[in-house]
Design an enzyme around this catalytic site. Structure first.
Site, PDB file in Angstrom:
ATOM      1  N   CYS A 189     -21.679 -15.159  31.819  1.00  0.00           N
ATOM      2  CA  CYS A 189     -23.029 -15.715  31.740  1.00  0.00           C
ATOM      3  C   CYS A 189     -23.509 -15.806  30.286  1.00  0.00           C
ATOM      4  CB  CYS A 189     -23.984 -14.932  32.626  1.00  0.00           C
ATOM      5  SG  CYS A 189     -25.491 -15.861  33.024  1.00  0.00           S
TER       6      CYS A 189
ATOM      7  N   HIS B 287     -21.243 -14.926  37.689  1.00  0.00           N
ATOM      8  CA  HIS B 287     -21.215 -13.462  37.608  1.00  0.00           C
ATOM      9  C   HIS B 287     -20.121 -12.899  38.522  1.00  0.00           C
ATOM     10  CE1 HIS B 287     -24.803 -12.318  35.191  1.00  0.00           C
ATOM     11  NE2 HIS B 287     -25.146 -13.571  35.470  1.00  0.00           N
TER      12      HIS B 287
ATOM     13  N   GLU C  65     -18.735 -10.047  38.436  1.00  0.00           N
ATOM     14  CA  GLU C  65     -18.813  -8.609  38.672  1.00  0.00           C
ATOM     15  C   GLU C  65     -19.370  -8.276  40.061  1.00  0.00           C
ATOM     16  OE1 GLU C  65     -22.727  -9.474  36.382  1.00  0.00           O
ATOM     17  OE2 GLU C  65     -20.738 -10.357  36.688  1.00  0.00           O
TER      18      GLU C  65
END
Length: 257
Positions: free
Chosen positions: A113, A221, A223
């Site tokens: 990001c 994202h 994660e």
């Protein structure tokens, strides 16, 4: 066996609107520890506290996280406007030279990001202040309300260059991703290769051409649910493998002992 160290670039926050803190997301540390198999180390991204040289000597690789503040537009030759939003000049002062040093040394990094945008700016590129204001573009920001699951849900396809590094990593030229960003690449920096685009043409996946180390960066994202997501898991696994190789002196300049 000692795990290699991944420096996770932190962000500045005010707790209860009073107490200043450097922080990073728990899910990011979990992805580095559980999927990449590395030791997560939160970095206070402030040149008053750390230097790029110290970080290069301490860590084997770096995760350039997302964050609410944006790269200051002066870093790519433009004047600040309200559309550019909040900024963090201290983080800029660490991450931009850190990216360039890692490219030179072959030291691995993964950009996410804001980190994706930092990589582009570090290599001389520019950013749009607000993607949703451009003709024909989608709103890439997360829903303002709802649960975390709703904010991080998969929202659009990313089409990848056939035969490119991301295609080979994911085993497909199309992947589904979440979307939680306002800014995006305007002009790619020198040696920045764009290999992924959203349906509206917004760049979503890049790497640095000719770099000796791992330089993959994504606008989404990964994660979130990294251990189970079919796109996130191979990305963090490959990053962990690159960090271990660097720590062992393979594929770049090993950090000082």
């Amino acid at each position: 066996m000692t795990r290699p160290i991944v420096g996770i670039i932190g962000n500045q926050y005010l707790i209860n609107d009073q107490y200043p803190a450097h922080a990073g997301g728990t899910m990011t540390s979990e992805a580095i520890s559980d999927v990449a198999g590395c030791l997560p180390l939160l970095v206070p991204a402030d040149p008053r506290l750390v230097s790029v040289e110290e970080l290069l000597d301490t860590c084997d690789g770096f995760l350039l996280t997302g964050g609410r503040p944006n790269v200051h537009p002066e870093e790519y030759g433009e004047a600040w406007t309200e559309a550019h939003g909040d900024h963090d000049r201290a983080r800029d002062a660490i991450t931009l030279p850190l990216v360039r040093a890692c490219v030179e040394r072959g030291q691995p990094f993964l950009g996410i990001c804001r980190g994706f945008q930092e990589v582009n700016v570090a290599m001389g590129g520019t950013l749009y202040p607000e993607i949703r204001d451009l003709p024909g573009r989608m709103n890439h920001r997360m829903p303002p309300d709802g649960t975390l699951e709703e904010k991080f849900e998969l929202r659009h396809l990313v089409t990848l260059t056939e035969g490119g590094v991301f295609h080979r990593l994911f085993g497909s030229t199309e992947v589904m991703t979440n979307s939680l960003h306002g800014q995006g690449i305007k002009t790619p920096g020198k040696r920045i290769v764009i290999e992924g685009h959203a349906p509206d043409g917004t760049p979503e996946a890049i790497h640095v051409e000719g770099a000796k180390g791992f330089t993959l960066s994504v606008q989404w994202h990964p994660e979130w649910d990294a251990a189970n997501d079919p796109v996130s898991r191979p990305l963090f696994t490959a990053f962990g493998e690159a960090v271990r190789a660097f720590a062992a002196g393979v594929g770049g300049m090993r950090r000082s002992a």
